[in-house]
Design an enzyme around this catalytic site. Structure first.
Site, PDB file in Angstrom:
ATOM      1  N   GLY A 136      37.655  47.297  48.401  1.00 40.95           N
ATOM      2  CA  GLY A 136      37.963  45.881  48.258  1.00 40.95           C
ATOM      3  C   GLY A 136      36.723  45.053  48.024  1.00 40.95           C
ATOM      4  O   GLY A 136      36.775  43.827  47.975  1.00 40.95           O
ATOM      5  N   ASP A 137      35.574  45.707  47.899  1.00 37.63           N
ATOM      6  CA  ASP A 137      34.319  45.035  47.603  1.00 37.63           C
ATOM      7  C   ASP A 137      33.629  45.837  46.506  1.00 37.63           C
ATOM      8  O   ASP A 137      34.218  46.733  45.922  1.00 37.63           O
ATOM      9  CB  ASP A 137      33.455  44.932  48.866  1.00 37.63           C
ATOM     10  CG  ASP A 137      32.408  43.824  48.793  1.00 37.63           C
ATOM     11  OD1 ASP A 137      32.164  43.302  47.686  1.00 37.63           O
ATOM     12  OD2 ASP A 137      31.827  43.487  49.828  1.00 37.63           O
ATOM     13  N   ASP A 138      32.377  45.512  46.208  1.00 34.63           N
ATOM     14  CA  ASP A 138      31.652  46.222  45.155  1.00 34.63           C
ATOM     15  C   ASP A 138      31.653  47.724  45.433  1.00 34.63           C
ATOM     16  O   ASP A 138      31.464  48.148  46.566  1.00 34.63           O
ATOM     17  CB  ASP A 138      30.207  45.719  45.083  1.00 34.63           C
ATOM     18  CG  ASP A 138      30.131  44.222  44.889  1.00 34.63           C
ATOM     19  OD1 ASP A 138      30.965  43.666  44.147  1.00 34.63           O
ATOM     20  OD2 ASP A 138      29.238  43.593  45.488  1.00 34.63           O
ATOM     21  N   SER A 181      38.517  48.450  42.302  1.00 31.39           N
ATOM     22  CA  SER A 181      38.174  47.365  43.211  1.00 31.39           C
ATOM     23  C   SER A 181      38.648  46.073  42.563  1.00 31.39           C
ATOM     24  O   SER A 181      37.918  45.460  41.791  1.00 31.39           O
ATOM     25  CB  SER A 181      36.665  47.333  43.459  1.00 31.39           C
ATOM     26  OG  SER A 181      36.347  46.302  44.356  1.00 31.39           O
ATOM     27  N   THR A 212      36.282  42.514  42.793  1.00 27.21           N
ATOM     28  CA  THR A 212      34.816  42.434  42.759  1.00 27.21           C
ATOM     29  C   THR A 212      34.259  43.257  41.603  1.00 27.21           C
ATOM     30  O   THR A 212      34.921  43.461  40.614  1.00 27.21           O
ATOM     31  CB  THR A 212      34.226  42.891  44.110  1.00 27.21           C
ATOM     32  OG1 THR A 212      34.647  44.232  44.343  1.00 27.21           O
ATOM     33  CG2 THR A 212      34.680  42.007  45.249  1.00 27.21           C
TER      34      THR A 212
END
Length: 175
Positions: free
Chosen positions: A59-61, A92, A95
């Site tokens: 859910g992030d880089d 992702s 991001t």
């Protein structure tokens, strides 16, 4: 050489230091629901590092390339350089697949990414801001397959905050 894997709380990432080849074939990098807001691979002030054959859902880089923060890293001056990212698949949705910065005060140079499959908001994102200093140069990408990508390349020049009040407003990053 140091590799550690920590998959709990807010620190679910693979930390890669100097002169390491990282292959995640034997390490599942699909995170649980609680872990989804974490960068999976952080490369911090590294030289001669390879990240290969990775499948990452986050859910992030997926990969964050960093080299220190503000006046402390400007003084220390250890850049991330000669990084190779190959055969990476990243999902992702909000991001970047590869984020350069925002902690980039030591500099980021000679990053090569090849054969990357992307299901993300952006392919390569540069994050920086006044007071960070440092530089990003010699970034090479080849063979990106992009699905659901809003921005293949995305740059933010007003990203983030500072560690303390001692940051230098004249430390302008060079991109």
């Amino acid at each position: 050489m140091h590799i550690s894997i920590n998959r709990g709380g807010n620190s679910c990432w693979v930390w890669v230091c100097i002169g390491v080849a990282l292959n995640l074939n034997d390490v599942p990098a699909v995170l649980s629901h609680e872990e989804l807001l974490c960068v999976v691979v952080k490369v911090y002030s590294c030289t001669h590092t390879r990240i290969e054959d990775c499948y990452i859902v986050s859910g992030d880089d997926c990969v964050a390339v960093k080299s220190g923060w503000d006046e402390y890293e400007i003084a220390y001056g250890m850049q991330t350089q000669q990084l190779v990212i190959r055969r990476l698949t990243c999902i992702s949705p909000t991001t970047a697949v590869i984020a350069l910065g925002s902690e980039m005060s030591g500099g980021i140079q000679d990053v090569r990414a090849e054969d990357v499959a992307i299901n993300s908001k952006s392919g390569v994102q540069i994050k920086t801001g006044v007071g960070r200093g440092g530089f990003v140069k010699d970034i090479y990408v080849k063979g990106f397959t992009m699905h659901t990508v809003k921005w293949p390349f995305w740059m933010m020049g007003n990203y983030g905050s500072h560690l303390d009040d001692n940051w230098d407003p004249n430390a302008i990053p060079v991109i």
